[in-house]
Design an enzyme around this catalytic site. Sequence first.
Site, PDB file in Angstrom:
ATOM      1  CE  LYS A 146     -31.579   5.457   2.149  1.00 24.04           C
ATOM      2  NZ  LYS A 146     -32.995   5.235   1.887  1.00 24.04           N
ATOM      3  CD  GLU A 201     -41.386   5.035   4.033  1.00 25.22           C
ATOM      4  OE1 GLU A 201     -40.749   4.029   3.660  1.00 25.22           O
ATOM      5  OE2 GLU A 201     -40.845   6.118   4.301  1.00 25.22           O
ATOM      6  CB  ALA A 308     -37.183   4.066   3.882  1.00 26.44           C
ATOM      7  CD  GLU A 381     -34.264  14.359   0.737  1.00 26.25           C
ATOM      8  OE1 GLU A 381     -34.687  13.326   1.304  1.00 26.25           O
ATOM      9  OE2 GLU A 381     -33.486  14.329  -0.231  1.00 26.25           O
TER      10      GLU A 381
END
Length: 401
Positions: A146, A201, A308, A381
Site C-alpha cells: 500500500k 483520525e 493510513a 476521493e
Amino acid sequence: MNSRIADHVRPATIEEWLQHYQADSSVFASPTVSLMAHGTALERHTHNAQGQLLSDAQDLLSEAAQQGLHAPLLLGVIPFNPARNAYMRVPTTYQRDPVLRRPVQRPPLARSRNTIASQQLLPDGQGYEDSVSHILATMREQNISKTVMARTVTITLSEALDRQTVLSNMLHSNPAGYTYALPLPGGAAHDPDLFFGASPELLVRRQGDLVTVNPLAGTAPRFADPQRDQASAQTLMASSKDRREHAYVIQDVVRILSRFCDTLDVPEGPSLTSTANLWHLSTRISGRLRDPGVSSLELALAMHPTPAVCGLPTQPAMQAIEATEVFDRGYFAGAIGWNDHEGNGEWAVAIRCGHYTQQGLTLSAGAGIVEGSVPALERQETGNKLMTLINSLGLAQNIAL
C-alpha cells in the site's frame, strides 16, 4: 510563572470558547478535551532522524519546569517524514476545558471575509491520475502492499486568513474529530504562519495507563439524499478493496502497540464513521500500558507514519511516495497534538489540513493506493477530502478539483 489556567467546569459553547482565541493562540479540540494555549515560553525545531525527538521534548518540558512554569505542557507537529524538522512549543499559559457544548442541529457554515486572488492544483487532475498509475507499477515492482498518493491546492487570498471563522466552521462541522491550529515561526505578529485542520483520525491518546487509537482507512462520499448516502456507506463496508486497505493499517497498528501493551481490545472488523462529507472505515483499539512511564509522544513517534498516510512496508512506501509526488508534504500527513508533564496527551493524524503563510494557503489530501485502485476514483476521493477543508474556509468562490 504559572503556565496553567484553571480547568473550566462548565462546558463552553464554541462561540464562548473562541472569544479567548488570538492570532498567536494554539488550539486542539477533540471528543475528550478542548485545549487552548497562549504565548510561547519555549520553542524548538528538532527532528527524529537519530531518534532524538522524544528526549528533546522531555528536555523542553524539564527546562520549562526549571523556569518556574507549573504543570508545563507542549504542543507540537511532526512532519510526514520524521527525519525532517518537527516544531514544538511550550505555551506561557493554557486552559484545558471539557468538551465544548454544540448545538443540536449543525448550523450552516459561516461565510468568511476571505476571497481568492489565485489558485493552483499540484498536480492537476490528469497529473494526479498519472502519478497513481505510476506508483501502482512501482508497488508491483518493489512488492509494496500500500501507498498513499496526495495532491495539493495552493490558494492566494486577497487578505489575511479569517482565523476565527475558519475555526468556528471546523469545530461545528467536526464534532467527533480533532480540530487544531498551531502558530508557526514566521509571518507578522498579528498574522503568523499557521498549520491548521480538522482531522477525523486519532493517532493515539494516552490517559494514565490507558491507550486508545482509532485508525481510518477506506473512504466513500456522502450525499444529501438519505437513500443514496446509505447506499454509499454500505458499498464502502462491502468493498473488498477498501477492507483490504483498512486491514493493512490495523495489522501494523496492532503490531506496534503490542510492544507497549500486554493486551489489546481489537474489534473483529471495521465499523462506519462519518464526517459531513465522507464515510470512513474505522477501528477503535484500546489497551493498557505495560510501562506507565511511556508518554503519549513516545507512542505517537512509534506509530507515525501509519499505513493510513504512508503505506506498507513503511520505508519503501515512503521512498516511493517522495520519489513520485511533485511537492514536499511538510506537516501534511504528519502528527499534531499535545503532551503534558505527566505524559498524558492526544495526537491526531494531520490530515484535512492547511498550511498558511502570509495570505497564501496550501491545502493537501491523499488517497490510499492498493492493487485494484482506479486512478480516476482516487482523484475523486482526494477532491472530496479537499472540499471538506475548502468548505470550512467559508469561501464564496468555487474551486475546480
